[in-house]
Design a protein around this motif. Structure first.
Motif, PDB file in Angstrom:
ATOM      1  N   GLY A 219       9.341  56.746 -56.056  1.00 26.18           N
ATOM      2  CA  GLY A 219       8.457  57.318 -55.052  1.00 26.18           C
ATOM      3  C   GLY A 219       9.064  57.372 -53.666  1.00 26.18           C
ATOM      4  N   ILE A 220       8.332  57.998 -52.774  1.00 22.11           N
ATOM      5  CA  ILE A 220       8.723  58.108 -51.367  1.00 22.11           C
ATOM      6  C   ILE A 220       7.718  57.318 -50.522  1.00 22.11           C
ATOM      7  N   SER A 221       8.122  56.954 -49.311  1.00 24.77           N
ATOM      8  CA  SER A 221       7.250  56.131 -48.484  1.00 24.77           C
ATOM      9  C   SER A 221       7.192  56.644 -47.050  1.00 24.77           C
ATOM     10  N   LEU A 222       6.049  56.393 -46.416  1.00 24.10           N
ATOM     11  CA  LEU A 222       5.858  56.569 -44.982  1.00 24.10           C
ATOM     12  C   LEU A 222       5.899  55.192 -44.345  1.00 24.10           C
ATOM     13  N   ASN A 223       6.659  55.046 -43.243  1.00 29.38           N
ATOM     14  CA  ASN A 223       6.896  53.726 -42.683  1.00 29.38           C
ATOM     15  C   ASN A 223       6.679  53.701 -41.178  1.00 29.38           C
ATOM     16  N   ALA A 224       6.119  52.590 -40.686  1.00 29.87           N
ATOM     17  CA  ALA A 224       5.979  52.335 -39.254  1.00 29.87           C
ATOM     18  C   ALA A 224       6.432  50.909 -38.984  1.00 29.87           C
ATOM     19  N   LEU A 225       7.249  50.740 -37.942  1.00 32.01           N
ATOM     20  CA  LEU A 225       7.844  49.443 -37.646  1.00 32.01           C
ATOM     21  C   LEU A 225       7.770  49.140 -36.157  1.00 32.01           C
ATOM     22  N   TYR A 226       7.435  47.890 -35.821  1.00 30.73           N
ATOM     23  CA  TYR A 226       7.590  47.370 -34.466  1.00 30.73           C
ATOM     24  C   TYR A 226       8.461  46.130 -34.563  1.00 30.73           C
ATOM     25  N   ASP A 227       9.575  46.110 -33.825  1.00 28.94           N
ATOM     26  CA  ASP A 227      10.512  44.997 -33.926  1.00 28.94           C
ATOM     27  C   ASP A 227      11.060  44.660 -32.545  1.00 28.94           C
ATOM     28  N   SER A 228      10.531  43.589 -31.940  1.00 27.65           N
ATOM     29  CA  SER A 228      11.002  43.151 -30.632  1.00 27.65           C
ATOM     30  C   SER A 228      11.755  41.820 -30.726  1.00 27.65           C
ATOM     31  N   ARG A 239       8.377  39.775 -31.877  1.00 25.87           N
ATOM     32  CA  ARG A 239       7.422  40.011 -32.947  1.00 25.87           C
ATOM     33  C   ARG A 239       7.950  41.091 -33.890  1.00 25.87           C
ATOM     34  N   TYR A 240       7.435  41.064 -35.107  1.00 27.54           N
ATOM     35  CA  TYR A 240       7.841  42.029 -36.119  1.00 27.54           C
ATOM     36  C   TYR A 240       6.603  42.449 -36.894  1.00 27.54           C
ATOM     37  N   ALA A 241       6.386  43.758 -36.990  1.00 30.63           N
ATOM     38  CA  ALA A 241       5.273  44.295 -37.784  1.00 30.63           C
ATOM     39  C   ALA A 241       5.773  45.512 -38.544  1.00 30.63           C
ATOM     40  N   PHE A 242       5.453  45.587 -39.827  1.00 26.19           N
ATOM     41  CA  PHE A 242       5.978  46.662 -40.676  1.00 26.19           C
ATOM     42  C   PHE A 242       4.897  47.108 -41.647  1.00 26.19           C
ATOM     43  N   VAL A 243       4.711  48.431 -41.738  1.00 25.92           N
ATOM     44  CA  VAL A 243       3.755  49.018 -42.687  1.00 25.92           C
ATOM     45  C   VAL A 243       4.499  50.048 -43.526  1.00 25.92           C
ATOM     46  N   ASN A 244       4.342  49.945 -44.839  1.00 24.96           N
ATOM     47  CA  ASN A 244       5.006  50.849 -45.782  1.00 24.96           C
ATOM     48  C   ASN A 244       3.976  51.340 -46.790  1.00 24.96           C
ATOM     49  N   LEU A 245       3.737  52.637 -46.807  1.00 24.92           N
ATOM     50  CA  LEU A 245       2.851  53.238 -47.807  1.00 24.92           C
ATOM     51  C   LEU A 245       3.719  54.036 -48.773  1.00 24.92           C
ATOM     52  N   ARG A 246       3.780  53.566 -49.993  1.00 28.20           N
ATOM     53  CA  ARG A 246       4.647  54.168 -51.011  1.00 28.20           C
ATOM     54  C   ARG A 246       3.816  54.976 -52.001  1.00 28.20           C
ATOM     55  N   VAL A 247       4.217  56.219 -52.216  1.00 26.82           N
ATOM     56  CA  VAL A 247       3.537  57.109 -53.158  1.00 26.82           C
ATOM     57  C   VAL A 247       4.491  57.404 -54.305  1.00 26.82           C
ATOM     58  N   ASN A 248       4.037  57.172 -55.536  1.00 25.92           N
ATOM     59  CA  ASN A 248       4.888  57.296 -56.725  1.00 25.92           C
ATOM     60  C   ASN A 248       4.359  58.395 -57.641  1.00 25.92           C
ATOM     61  N   PRO A 249       4.724  59.653 -57.384  1.00 25.96           N
ATOM     62  CA  PRO A 249       4.208  60.754 -58.216  1.00 25.96           C
ATOM     63  C   PRO A 249       4.990  60.880 -59.527  1.00 25.96           C
ATOM     64  N   GLU A 250       4.349  61.450 -60.510  1.00 32.17           N
ATOM     65  CA  GLU A 250       5.003  61.652 -61.801  1.00 32.17           C
ATOM     66  C   GLU A 250       6.182  62.612 -61.692  1.00 32.17           C
ATOM     67  N   PHE A 251       6.104  63.594 -60.778  1.00 29.94           N
ATOM     68  CA  PHE A 251       7.182  64.580 -60.718  1.00 29.94           C
ATOM     69  C   PHE A 251       8.489  63.988 -60.168  1.00 29.94           C
ATOM     70  N   LEU A 252       8.424  62.785 -59.572  1.00 32.97           N
ATOM     71  CA  LEU A 252       9.647  62.110 -59.143  1.00 32.97           C
ATOM     72  C   LEU A 252      10.184  61.139 -60.195  1.00 32.97           C
ATOM     73  N   GLY A 253       9.492  61.072 -61.335  1.00 34.64           N
ATOM     74  CA  GLY A 253       9.990  60.241 -62.420  1.00 34.64           C
ATOM     75  C   GLY A 253       9.131  59.056 -62.787  1.00 34.64           C
ATOM     76  N   SER A 254       8.069  58.795 -62.018  1.00 34.99           N
ATOM     77  CA  SER A 254       7.189  57.680 -62.353  1.00 34.99           C
ATOM     78  C   SER A 254       6.435  57.969 -63.651  1.00 34.99           C
ATOM     79  N   GLU A 264       3.092  43.801 -43.105  1.00 36.35           N
ATOM     80  CA  GLU A 264       3.785  42.540 -42.825  1.00 36.35           C
ATOM     81  C   GLU A 264       3.768  42.263 -41.321  1.00 36.35           C
ATOM     82  N   TYR A 265       3.660  40.957 -40.963  1.00 36.33           N
ATOM     83  CA  TYR A 265       3.689  40.562 -39.557  1.00 36.33           C
ATOM     84  C   TYR A 265       4.403  39.214 -39.416  1.00 36.33           C
TER      85      TYR A 265
END
Length: 418
Positions: A219-228, A239-254, A264-265
């Protein structure tokens, strides 16, 4: 003397000598030197792998001027165990010049075996297997009250590219993630026995319509990061904050379409401004299957974060489920009055997991409906830190931890746990 104690003593003796030599060499080091390589040998023991032998090198460098570019790091392992397990990993956190881009990599190939304990946390987590699965009307499989050993090959390729947003510590970007489990052998599974022995893995895979021998999640993911953080290898502040939304469609092989959310924080609080190494660190993450079903070994699980550092005291994957929330607090302190070579840590962690997706057996009855935060499984421990490179702050970590259900472990690694 136990095998674990012997491994600890061997490791400490080797690296105390190494640290003393490194301290002398650091004074002679060219100030312009940009690359640091620590070729860490591995001699360790734990119940899951038995004796481990190999190398786990740590690398740090700057991709630009150190005044405006964060330090980049890489960790690797090449390990063989007396249980005939082979583990190769390469994990990177790279900041390009001026921190314009941040590249995160996680590559792994395992030929391994691990115990699994069902889904969720708490004493109910082995159910329905712990009291048998109703595979036919009024007929139950043989209960499995303890660990269920599995053998498998595992290939992981995760790469994430993040772009800095203007002149801030915020980043956003895309990633690609591939996980392939193959040659899966469920050692306790015996469908021909009377009554049959049905494992958590087989029961879940059958319920959700997955193969029990091989599966792919792509799958592919959308990511947002704050890293100071002032240093990603061994932070003293920030501080560190990370968000990862992963989408796993069948057409990519899932095998099936699904989505997974990671949040994460991390934070660090100084206790003595004159000794920045004297601090309390906080780390928490939540990992959730947000749509569809994912295969059993791809479910969120403790110890399967990028650097495999969560859940000290427990075997990797000890707690697994469609929802996992983890938290850890670590007290870090120097052991020398004026130097930073030796330090210590005290820590406590806790995990909560659900069993909503895998809680129904093949007949639809619900034997192990475990909600998130219904149970909390904790662990605690202590450790020694040996600073191997003062410029990068790379530490050798030696930790011993104890948890519930008789769990304990000895851990050897480079860089801080978080």
């Amino acid at each position: 003397m136990t095998k674990t104690t012997l491994a600890i003593l061997l490791t400490i003796f080797t690296f105390v000598a190494f640290a003393e030599n490194t301290e002398k060499e650091d004074k002679k080091e060219n100030k312009e030197k940009n690359l640091s390589i620590i070729p860490l040998p591995v001699i360790a023991y734990n119940p899951t792998t038995a004796w481990m032998f190999g190398v786990a090198p740590g690398v740090s460098w700057f991709m630009g001027d150190a005044s405006n570019t964060s330090i980049s790091s890489g960790l690797g392992t090449l390990i063989y165990t007396t249980k005939k397990q082979f583990m190769f990993t390469a994990k990177t956190n790279v900041f390009l010049e001026g921190d314009d881009w941040n590249l995160l990599g996680d590559w792994r190939y395992f030929i391994t075996s691990q115990p699994t304990y069902g889904l969720g946390t708490g004493p109910q987590s082995t159910k329905p297997v712990g009291q048998g699965i109703e595979y036919d009307d009024g007929q139950f499989s043989e209960p499995i009250p303890d660990a269920q050993m599995m053998e498998f090959n595992y290939l992981r390729f995760h790469e994430t590219v993040l772009k800095q947003i203007e002149d801030t510590r915020f980043f956003a970007g895309l990633g690609y993630h591939l996980d392939i489990h193959s040659k899966i052998k469920d050692n306790l599974l015996d469908l021909d026995a009377d009554p049959p022995i049905i494992t958590s893995h087989y029961g879940y895979q059958t319920l959700t319509g997955f193969s029990s021998e091989k599966y792919t999640l792509s799958g592919i993911s959308l990511n947002a990061l704050y890293d100071s953080r002032d240093n990603a290898i061994n932070p003293y502040s920030g501080r560190y904050a990370f968000v990862n939304l992963r989408v796993n469609p069948e057409f990519l092989g899932s095998v099936k379409s699904s989505s997974i959310l990671w949040m994460e924080y991390r934070d660090y609080i100084h206790l003595n401004p004159e000794r920045p190494r004297h601090l309390i660190g906080f780390w928490t993450y939540g990992w959730f299957v947000t749509s569809g079903d994912v295969p059993y070994l791809d479910l969120p699980a403790v110890g399967w974060d990028q650097f495999g550092r969560s859940g000290r005291a427990y075997t990797q994957g000890r707690f697994r489920g469609p929802d996992i929330v983890y938290g850890e607090i670590e007290y870090r302190f120097p052991l020398q009055k004026n130097k930073e070579t030796f330090g210590g840590v005290l820590f406590i962690n806790a995990t909560s997991g659900s069993n909503r997706a895998g809680s129904k057996n093949t007949t639809g009855s619900n034997l192990a409906d475990i909600n998130l935060f219904e149970y909390l499984d904790y662990a605690y421990g202590t450790g020694l830190r040996i600073m191997l490179n003062k410029k990068s702050r790379a530490n050798l970590n030696l930790d011993f931890a104890w948890g519930k259900y008789g769990a304990s472990g000895f851990y050897l690694g480079i860089n801080e746990v978080f």
